[in-house]
Design an enzyme around this catalytic site. Structure first.
Site: not given
Ligand code: MN
Length: 144
Positions: A58, A60, A112
């Protein structure tokens, strides 16, 4: 306020959740939200990927600050496949494709850090995948 550590990468009263409640493109990965404080405007999560599993491929606008806490593995950041080991730090800049995968018998666990307020991840289109697969090392690595 204290949240005691229980061992085995678990904390008292913190649920072990599915990685994402929607979407596809990931396998054998769990999520625990360690801190979610609007005053800090960020969230700290602990993700754990079982051997053979992977996070989503992914990208973003929001960035990730990652600390590998358990095991070792490899990750894609942008167009680079990077070897990662316990206590390594990984920065994922805005709009860079990324994916995390364990290597070996142990799960890959990582902290994270993200903004509370963030955009939704974009998954690769067929055209994106075709472009990523032009790079041999990336083609061998990515899982969707
Ligand atoms: Mn991510």
């Amino acid at each position: 306020m204290l949240t005691p550590y229980l061992g085995n990468y678990r904390w008292k009263d913190l649920p072990v959740k599915e990685y994402k409640t929607d979407g596809t493109g990931f396998k054998d990965i769990t999520r625990q939200v360690l801190f979610d404080d609007p005053d800090l405007t960020c969230q700290l999560r602990y993700f754990e990927v079982q051997p053979g599993g992977h996070s989503s491929l992914e990208r973003h606008e929001h960035v990730h600050a990652v600390l590998i806490l358990r095991g070792r593995g490899r990750c894609l950041v942008g167009t680079r496949v990077i070897e990662i080991d316990t206590f390594d730090l990984v920065s994922v800049p805005a709009f860079q494709w990324h994916q995390f995968q364990p290597v070996g018998e142990e799960p890959l666990g990582f902290l994270c850090l993200v903004n509370c307020d963030r955009d939704r991840p974009q998954l690769p289109t067929e055209a994106d995948l075709e472009q990523l697969r032009q790079i041999e090392k990336v083609a061998e690595f990515i899982k969707v």
